[in-house]
Design a protein around this motif. Sequence first.
Motif, PDB file in Angstrom:
ATOM      1  N   LEU A  14       0.876  -1.348  -0.009  1.00 34.95           N
ATOM      2  CA  LEU A  14      -0.282   0.084  -0.160  1.00 34.95           C
ATOM      3  C   LEU A  14       0.774   1.245  -0.029  1.00 34.95           C
ATOM      4  N   ALA A  15       1.959   1.192  -0.518  1.00 35.84           N
ATOM      5  CA  ALA A  15       2.954   2.149  -0.352  1.00 35.84           C
ATOM      6  C   ALA A  15       2.520   3.411  -1.228  1.00 35.84           C
ATOM      7  N   PHE A  16       1.829   3.319  -2.397  1.00 33.32           N
ATOM      8  CA  PHE A  16       1.001   4.269  -3.160  1.00 33.32           C
ATOM      9  C   PHE A  16      -0.400   4.344  -2.697  1.00 33.32           C
ATOM     10  N   GLY A  17      -0.742   3.790  -1.805  1.00 34.85           N
ATOM     11  CA  GLY A  17      -2.069   4.086  -1.333  1.00 34.85           C
ATOM     12  C   GLY A  17      -3.135   3.049  -1.897  1.00 34.85           C
ATOM     13  N   TYR A  18      -4.228   3.466  -2.020  1.00 33.85           N
ATOM     14  CA  TYR A  18      -5.457   2.498  -2.541  1.00 33.85           C
ATOM     15  C   TYR A  18      -6.573   3.240  -2.635  1.00 33.85           C
TER      16      TYR A  18
END
Length: 439
Positions: free
Chosen positions: A380-384
């Motif tokens: 989830l490093a770039f969100g979701y």
Amino acid sequence: MHAEDSASPAPTGVGGTESLPPLVPDLAQFTADPHLRYAQLRATHPVQRVMLPHGVPAWIVTGGKEVRSALTDPRLRNDVRHSATWEDDGGFAIGRNMLQVDPPDHTRLRRLVAGTFTHRRVKALGPRVEQITEELLDALAPLPGADLVGSFAFPLPVTVICELLGVPTADREAFQAWSALIVTATDPEAATVAGQEMTSYLTGLIKDKILASTRTPDSGGPGESQASPHPSPSASASAGDGHDLLTALALAGDGDDAALTPEELLGMAFLLLVAGHETTANLISSAVFLLLRHPDQLAALRADPSLIDGVVEETLRYEPPALAVAYRYAAEPLTLGGVDIPQGDALILSVAAANRDPACFTDPDRFDITRDPAATASHLAFGYGIHHCLGAPLARMEGAIALRALLQRFPDLRLDGENGTPAWRPSLLRGLATLPVRW
């Protein structure tokens, strides 16, 4: 690049003054290894109320399933005005930006820049990113070693995003200094001053670009902004082809409902500039550090260069460039992870904690560039969800190009213990302050 969902102004929260566990019991220890603290919190409960360092309460979400659920829950909003005490929370950051608004405003703002960060347009940037990378390495080659953060990991994405947006070369050093102060967690006063100075600078830059775009050759000025000596092949928004992105945004939708307000344009410039280099610089420096700290993984990469994408993804999972996404606020009462969240409360969704959740990843505290790509891709490093980072393709490309070129140029790259030890920045993000290396 992390164009959305990096940290935003801290909330004051709501509720009583009951004793709460501190999110950060020891700042130095937390800075060195926040994952230890996240594991402790997750073991107690994946959703719990804590006291933030500035003495106010908030909910911390550390479970992978719970973070992913919260990122798509429409009852959790990004707009600070859903906080019960939003007028005391610091309000909006510089301008009004995508990570602090909800649909339909978020949809409109995101649509204006989405075309610039498609895989096709990012791929077109590749040759220029490679050129900048080689120029930086050429400058380093005659030296025995250097601080890789200041000499390579930061200058590369700073140059790329400034060229994309049209920030003049002479201004980039000052801009980088302001940005570093804004995201540093230890000096609120300095961050405030830096924010004021950046606001003044960006306001003037936008005015200059709008003025330049309206000039004609007959009036003695250029027909478009000439701020960037290397205009990007993808530097066009939904309007204003031929301009750098910031000029195009200033002109986009002129006279109709899609047009950016002055506050939105300022917020967009701030978000893209800061998120466009801070998080990518963290990705590059963290990847190098992790490879040097794990020689077996470095050896595997040298034996099979095709693992470079695995290095990027595993770094994003293991040491994501941001510890958490932007604050979320409960627009109505809800239950998350079996815990009741009152309306108006603030939540911290820790992607760093989610990425180390043993319920989501096998042996999550092991750095392994050979993990199954399908499993690693769930990080989830770039969100979701709707706030998933627009700049993810650019960040991945810059990271892969930088690492590949660095390791090819310096096959004997190693940590330089004689000139200091790598140090993590006490920041709203997760990145190294210094990375002394030799070759």
